[in-house]
Scaffold this motif. Structure first.
Motif, PDB file in Angstrom:
ATOM      1  N   TYR A 181       0.744  -1.137   0.045  1.00  0.00           N
ATOM      2  CA  TYR A 181       0.095   0.059  -0.120  1.00  0.00           C
ATOM      3  C   TYR A 181       0.814   1.126   0.140  1.00  0.00           C
ATOM      4  O   TYR A 181       2.130   1.326   0.273  1.00  0.00           O
ATOM      5  CB  TYR A 181      -0.939  -0.060   1.115  1.00  0.00           C
ATOM      6  N   ALA A 187      -6.507   1.688   2.049  1.00  0.00           N
ATOM      7  CA  ALA A 187      -7.775   1.902   2.224  1.00  0.00           C
ATOM      8  C   ALA A 187      -8.337   3.170   2.363  1.00  0.00           C
ATOM      9  O   ALA A 187      -9.511   3.380   2.176  1.00  0.00           O
ATOM     10  CB  ALA A 187      -7.779   1.038   4.031  1.00  0.00           C
ATOM     11  N   GLN A 201     -10.033  -8.659  -2.678  1.00  0.00           N
ATOM     12  CA  GLN A 201      -9.998  -7.848  -1.488  1.00  0.00           C
ATOM     13  C   GLN A 201     -10.963  -8.624  -0.405  1.00  0.00           C
ATOM     14  O   GLN A 201     -10.919  -8.766   0.595  1.00  0.00           O
ATOM     15  CB  GLN A 201     -10.311  -6.392  -1.622  1.00  0.00           C
ATOM     16  N   ARG A 204      -9.728 -11.804   1.013  1.00  0.00           N
ATOM     17  CA  ARG A 204      -8.632 -11.500   2.079  1.00  0.00           C
ATOM     18  C   ARG A 204      -9.443 -10.894   3.455  1.00  0.00           C
ATOM     19  O   ARG A 204      -8.831 -11.081   4.474  1.00  0.00           O
ATOM     20  CB  ARG A 204      -7.819 -10.588   1.765  1.00  0.00           C
ATOM     21  N   GLU A 205     -10.391 -10.487   3.260  1.00  0.00           N
ATOM     22  CA  GLU A 205     -11.054 -10.007   4.431  1.00  0.00           C
ATOM     23  C   GLU A 205     -11.314 -10.607   5.705  1.00  0.00           C
ATOM     24  O   GLU A 205     -11.379 -10.298   6.914  1.00  0.00           O
ATOM     25  CB  GLU A 205     -12.634  -9.307   4.365  1.00  0.00           C
ATOM     26  N   THR A 210      -2.712 -10.516   8.073  1.00  0.00           N
ATOM     27  CA  THR A 210      -2.287  -9.627   6.571  1.00  0.00           C
ATOM     28  C   THR A 210      -1.164  -9.212   6.722  1.00  0.00           C
ATOM     29  O   THR A 210      -1.135  -8.150   7.495  1.00  0.00           O
ATOM     30  CB  THR A 210      -3.384  -9.105   6.083  1.00  0.00           C
ATOM     31  N   ARG A 212       1.373  -6.681   5.486  1.00  0.00           N
ATOM     32  CA  ARG A 212       1.409  -5.663   4.357  1.00  0.00           C
ATOM     33  C   ARG A 212       2.859  -4.814   4.312  1.00  0.00           C
ATOM     34  O   ARG A 212       3.746  -5.095   5.705  1.00  0.00           O
ATOM     35  CB  ARG A 212       0.384  -4.820   4.646  1.00  0.00           C
ATOM     36  N   ARG A 245      -7.423  -7.054   7.921  1.00  0.00           N
ATOM     37  CA  ARG A 245      -7.970  -5.978   6.880  1.00  0.00           C
ATOM     38  C   ARG A 245      -9.012  -5.222   7.595  1.00  0.00           C
ATOM     39  O   ARG A 245      -9.178  -4.141   7.436  1.00  0.00           O
ATOM     40  CB  ARG A 245      -8.305  -6.584   5.610  1.00  0.00           C
ATOM     41  N   TYR A 306       0.358  -0.163   9.896  1.00  0.00           N
ATOM     42  CA  TYR A 306      -0.667   0.476   9.077  1.00  0.00           C
ATOM     43  C   TYR A 306      -0.962   1.658   9.655  1.00  0.00           C
ATOM     44  O   TYR A 306      -1.589   2.863   8.770  1.00  0.00           O
ATOM     45  CB  TYR A 306      -1.939  -0.500   8.567  1.00  0.00           C
TER      46      TYR A 306
END
Ligand SMILES: NC(=O)c1ccc[n+]([C@@H]2O[C@H](COP(=O)([O-])OP(=O)(O)OC[C@H]3O[C@@H](n4cnc5c(N)ncnc54)[C@H](OP(=O)(O)O)[C@@H]3O)[C@@H](O)[C@H]2O)c1
Length: 321
Positions: A181, A187, A201, A204-205, A210, A212, A245, A306
């Motif tokens: 990302y 997001a 997506q 993967r939810e 997850t 990243r 996610r 994130y």
């Protein structure tokens, strides 16, 4: 000394000009462009490929030498800037039913890469190669067990690049990336564009973990790997926080509600997707270790979670506006 034969004088050392650093990016997509723009700003020459004339013009606007190249249809002959490349970033993904389209060029590729200028090569892979590890912590020595078709092709491609570079006596880095990302792909962007989640997506939810990575940290890892000669070749490039996610989207939503409430126009509800999860999901739970990235390459993540990554993207919106 043999009489009559004057000793050859050693040629005076010629101050050789440092070779200009030239990055060639196969597949100048999201990561490729991000890296290219920054290297150009550092004075590098940068060339790359894309698959359309429109994208070629965009890359040229950045200052790159660009070529339209579809690896399933073209050969490397017409990509002249490739011969001058000192650094090569491979960002073209494997294609179902075909495999790695670049590796399939085989002799053409081998001939081109043995031109002598190449100092560094990095293949962008994926943490998907580990498959399902039942939520365990996995480092680069963990047995890979790819389950999906794309993960199997990924692992085959990794091996293909390592073997090719071994044959050519050149060193290669394999970066196993988590979900990428950054500015323009996050997001926040999904919420702002009121886009529905893509099929992938949505699948993967439901995952517990997850992996990243922010694109700025991929760039950091690339720079660090260039200056380390004997680093381990395979590296996980992920952040510290494999949060699900749904948690990331909840945080993104709260950030936006505080600063840009008008931008959120639609609720993206994963439960309303109508997907049959049991049929569609191949389990792939794992927590991917980034210890080697930090200790081996010495990378200090700009965005260990994130939270800071999304916050910085939101801050950049404010600067732009
Ligand atoms: N997205 C993720 O979360 C994620 C996670 C782990 C690993 N990866 C992998 O990491 C790499 C970099 O990711 P990214 O998000 O920057 O990828 P990206 O934006 O999709 O870029 C892929 C590049 O490959 C080019 N390409 C695709 N098929 C091609 C073909 N047949 N011949 C020649 N070029 C082709 C695309 O051309 P165009 O520019 O013309 O489209 C694009 O430049 C990719 O291999 C990706 O699969 C991605």
């Amino acid at each position: 000394m043999i009489p009559g034969i004057a000793p050859k004088l050693a040629a005076p050392p010629v101050a050789s000009a440092p070779q200009p650093r030239h990055m060639f990016v196969f597949g100048a997509g999201f990561v490729g462009r991000y890296v290219s723009e920054r290297l150009l700003a550092q004075g590098w020459q940068v060339s790359g490929t894309c698959t359309s004339a429109t994208k070629k013009r965009e890359l040229e606007m950045l200052g790159m030498t660009a070529s339209v190249f579809d690896a399933t249809e073209s050969n490397l002959e017409n990509i002249h800037s490739l011969q001058q490349a000192t650094h090569l970033l491979i960002s073209i993904p494997p294609i179902p039913g075909i495999g790695d389209p670049l590796l399939n060029l085989n002799e053409d590729l081998r001939r081109t890469l043995s031109h002598g200028n190449l100092e560094w090569l990095c293949y962008l892979s994926s943490t998907s190669v580990y498959g399902d590890c039942g939520g365990a912590l996995v480092d680069e020595d963990h047995t890979v067990n790819p389950k999906s078709e794309s993960a199997k092709l990924r692992f085959k491609a990794e091996k293909g690049w390592l073997d090719l570079m071994d044959d050519l006596n050149l060193s290669a880095f394999i970066f196993r990336l988590g979900g990428i990302y950054g500015p323009g792909r996050s997001a926040l962007d999904t919420l702002a564009k009121s886009k529905s989640l893509s099929q992938r997506q949505k699948l993967r939810e439901s995952k517990q973990y997850t992996a990243r990575i922010h694109v700025a940290d991929i760039y950091q890892a690339i720079l660090a790997s260039m200056s380390i000669r004997c680093a381990r070749k395979i590296l996980n490039v992920v952040d510290d926080d494999p949060a699900p996610r749904a948690e990331v989207f909840a945080f993104a939503r709260s950030l936006m509600q505080r600063r840009y409430p008008d931008l959120i126009t639609k609720t993206i509800d994963v439960k309303s997707t109508g997907l049959d999860y049991k049929e569609s999901i191949i389990p792939a739970e794992k927590q991917v270790s980034n210890a080697r990235l930090k200790q081996g390459l010495g990378v200090k993540l700009l965005h260990p979670t994130y939270r800071s990554g999304l916050q910085s993207i939101l801050d950049s919106w404010q600067l732009e506006s």
